[in-house]
Scaffold this motif. Sequence first.
Motif, short mmCIF file in Angstrom:
data_model
loop_
_atom_site.label_atom_id
_atom_site.label_comp_id
_atom_site.label_asym_id
_atom_site.label_seq_id
_atom_site.Cartn_x
_atom_site.Cartn_y
_atom_site.Cartn_z
N ALA A 23 0.84 -1.21 0.00
CA ALA A 23 0.00 0.00 0.00
C ALA A 23 0.87 1.26 0.00
O ALA A 23 0.58 2.23 -0.72
CB ALA A 23 -0.92 -0.01 1.21
N LYS A 24 1.95 1.22 0.76
CA LYS A 24 2.85 2.36 0.83
C LYS A 24 3.52 2.61 -0.52
O LYS A 24 3.69 3.75 -0.96
CB LYS A 24 3.91 2.11 1.92
CG LYS A 24 4.81 3.32 2.20
CD LYS A 24 5.90 2.96 3.21
CE LYS A 24 5.32 2.54 4.53
NZ LYS A 24 6.39 2.26 5.53
N ARG A 25 3.89 1.51 -1.20
CA ARG A 25 4.53 1.63 -2.50
C ARG A 25 3.57 2.24 -3.53
O ARG A 25 3.95 3.12 -4.30
CB ARG A 25 5.00 0.25 -2.96
CG ARG A 25 5.81 0.27 -4.26
CD ARG A 25 6.44 -1.08 -4.53
NE ARG A 25 5.47 -2.13 -4.78
CZ ARG A 25 5.17 -3.10 -3.92
NH1 ARG A 25 5.80 -3.16 -2.75
NH2 ARG A 25 4.28 -4.03 -4.22
N LEU A 26 2.34 1.81 -3.54
CA LEU A 26 1.35 2.36 -4.46
C LEU A 26 1.08 3.83 -4.17
O LEU A 26 0.91 4.65 -5.09
CB LEU A 26 0.05 1.56 -4.38
CG LEU A 26 0.10 0.14 -4.94
CD1 LEU A 26 -1.21 -0.60 -4.67
CD2 LEU A 26 0.39 0.15 -6.44
N LYS A 27 1.06 4.17 -2.89
CA LYS A 27 0.85 5.57 -2.52
C LYS A 27 2.00 6.43 -3.00
O LYS A 27 1.81 7.56 -3.48
CB LYS A 27 0.68 5.69 -1.00
CG LYS A 27 0.18 7.04 -0.53
CD LYS A 27 -0.20 7.01 0.94
CE LYS A 27 -0.83 8.33 1.37
NZ LYS A 27 -1.28 8.28 2.79
N ALA A 28 3.24 5.91 -2.90
CA ALA A 28 4.41 6.64 -3.36
C ALA A 28 4.38 6.84 -4.87
O ALA A 28 4.97 7.79 -5.39
CB ALA A 28 5.68 5.90 -2.95
N GLU A 29 3.67 5.95 -5.57
CA GLU A 29 3.54 6.07 -7.02
C GLU A 29 2.44 7.05 -7.43
O GLU A 29 2.18 7.24 -8.61
CB GLU A 29 3.25 4.70 -7.62
CG GLU A 29 4.42 3.71 -7.49
CD GLU A 29 4.03 2.30 -7.90
OE1 GLU A 29 2.85 2.10 -8.29
OE2 GLU A 29 4.90 1.41 -7.83
N GLY A 30 1.80 7.64 -6.41
CA GLY A 30 0.77 8.63 -6.70
C GLY A 30 -0.65 8.14 -6.59
O GLY A 30 -1.59 8.91 -6.84
N ARG A 31 -0.85 6.87 -6.21
CA ARG A 31 -2.20 6.34 -6.06
C ARG A 31 -2.87 6.88 -4.80
O ARG A 31 -2.21 7.11 -3.78
CB ARG A 31 -2.16 4.81 -6.00
CG ARG A 31 -1.77 4.13 -7.30
CD ARG A 31 -2.90 4.16 -8.31
NE ARG A 31 -4.14 3.63 -7.74
CZ ARG A 31 -4.43 2.32 -7.65
NH1 ARG A 31 -3.56 1.42 -8.12
NH2 ARG A 31 -5.57 1.91 -7.14
N ASP A 32 -4.16 7.05 -4.84
CA ASP A 32 -4.96 7.45 -3.68
C ASP A 32 -5.30 6.19 -2.89
O ASP A 32 -6.20 5.44 -3.27
CB ASP A 32 -6.22 8.18 -4.14
CG ASP A 32 -7.14 8.55 -2.98
OD1 ASP A 32 -6.66 8.57 -1.83
OD2 ASP A 32 -8.33 8.80 -3.22
N ILE A 33 -4.57 5.94 -1.81
CA ILE A 33 -4.71 4.70 -1.06
C ILE A 33 -5.30 4.98 0.31
O ILE A 33 -4.87 5.90 1.02
CB ILE A 33 -3.34 4.00 -0.89
CG1 ILE A 33 -2.70 3.73 -2.26
CG2 ILE A 33 -3.49 2.73 -0.07
CD1 ILE A 33 -3.49 2.77 -3.12
N THR A 358 -7.69 -2.05 -7.66
CA THR A 358 -8.78 -1.40 -8.40
C THR A 358 -9.43 -0.26 -7.65
O THR A 358 -9.93 0.68 -8.26
CB THR A 358 -9.87 -2.42 -8.80
OG1 THR A 358 -10.50 -2.93 -7.62
CG2 THR A 358 -9.28 -3.56 -9.62
N LYS A 359 -9.42 -0.34 -6.31
CA LYS A 359 -10.12 0.68 -5.53
C LYS A 359 -9.20 1.45 -4.57
O LYS A 359 -9.64 2.41 -3.93
CB LYS A 359 -11.25 0.04 -4.71
CG LYS A 359 -12.33 -0.63 -5.56
CD LYS A 359 -13.08 0.38 -6.41
CE LYS A 359 -14.19 -0.29 -7.21
NZ LYS A 359 -14.93 0.69 -8.07
N GLY A 360 -7.96 0.99 -4.44
CA GLY A 360 -7.04 1.70 -3.55
C GLY A 360 -7.34 1.52 -2.08
O GLY A 360 -7.06 2.41 -1.28
N VAL A 361 -7.90 0.37 -1.71
CA VAL A 361 -8.21 0.08 -0.31
C VAL A 361 -7.40 -1.15 0.12
O VAL A 361 -7.49 -2.21 -0.52
CB VAL A 361 -9.71 -0.18 -0.10
CG1 VAL A 361 -9.99 -0.60 1.35
CG2 VAL A 361 -10.51 1.08 -0.44
N ALA A 362 -6.63 -1.00 1.19
CA ALA A 362 -5.76 -2.08 1.66
C ALA A 362 -6.38 -2.78 2.86
O ALA A 362 -6.68 -2.15 3.88
CB ALA A 362 -4.39 -1.54 2.04
N CYS A 363 -6.59 -4.10 2.73
CA CYS A 363 -7.02 -4.96 3.83
C CYS A 363 -6.07 -6.15 3.89
O CYS A 363 -5.34 -6.42 2.94
CB CYS A 363 -8.46 -5.45 3.63
SG CYS A 363 -9.73 -4.17 3.63
#
Length: 401
Positions: A23-33, A358-363
């Motif tokens: 999740a942190k990596r995707l956020k660093a790539e600019g994703r809304d997580i 697909t939705k930017g939600v981490a569980c």
Amino acid sequence: MPQLARRIGRAKPSAIMQVAEKAKRLKAEGRDIISFSIGVPNFLPGEHVYAAAREALQKDSGQYGSNRGSDALLDAFLAHMHKIGLDGYGKVNIATGIGAKHVIYNLAEALLDEGDTIAFPTPYWTSYLDIAEIVDAKIDLLPCPPSQDYKVTPAQLDAALAKKPKVFLFNNPSNPTGMVYSKEEITALADVVAKYPDTWIITDDIYNRMVFDEVGYHNFVHVRPELRDRVIFIDSLSKTYGMPGWRVGFMAGPEAVAQAIVTMNSNHITNLPEVTTAAAVAAMCGPQDVPTQKNAEFQAKRDQVMDVMSSLKGVVCPRPQGAFYVFPDISVAFGKTHGPSGRKVENDVDFCNMLLETKGVACVPGSAFGEPRALRISYTCPTPQLAPGLQRFAEFFNELA
């Protein structure tokens, strides 16, 4: 080159941290997580805790401390225990560690020889299994499905203890399910425990101050004081006081067990730092308004999450009454295809990966906790993120067909 020890081959990285890192990596790539993954309380302790830490820095002795913990810290923990009705202990019954996980690991080393059995209910906190495997213990899992509210029954416990495990590990309130045992349930289980005097009982109850709906916190020792000679109570500052990074954990139990942990400390950590100790004393002895307020906030967030879970057709989700987790059984989604992406959900890992991508939600997938039909939602994210995150979750679920 020389070989590593065999125990390292049994050690595994935390599944929870792997999700958090993705999740942190995707956020660093600019994703809304929005993260519902890692179990941190996401609030800070009161100012009095920081004031005590600053004062300790100004008065730093520069010396080693006690392997057990300073007198001030032990007194503070005994007073802390008194507030939840755990009396009859002295300093000789207490030991400290670098967080509750460290204490549990030390207990595994102190109580379990290779090949000894440790029993605990499923779902379980991920580190229980990992620690047991590192010390090469045999593991007896007690499956507790959603149909029994993820709680172990007296009959299950009786059957498990009849096999004479060296340790029974119990978690109340529960991570990952948030379930809390009532006084009646604890009494019934304690009656079973009393029948089997050869098993150590570890109660990992670090969420004991995070209980909702006036259920109250109950321990085997409350209802069966004679069990004090083999029940080991675990607590921590991490969740109650918003201090996970300060790393302060405790145990209270028989003098021989506490001394074993003190001896372990003398061989690796030596002592907790002075600054951490001062902050811990201030947290337990100072104003309790922050943890009280946050407990009320978590109960309201629990209700918000449950409203959404109950609206999803086929999802089974026992109502948690503590901690800050919800653990829905989402197996109704298995075998379905996510319309927008065209991908098929085969299991809990697929569900969580696709939800994140697909939705930017981490569980965290339930299989990390021994229950592959479910997933864990930690609802400690900033309040403004909770509703949007739940909306995305529901959208993803409703896009499955």
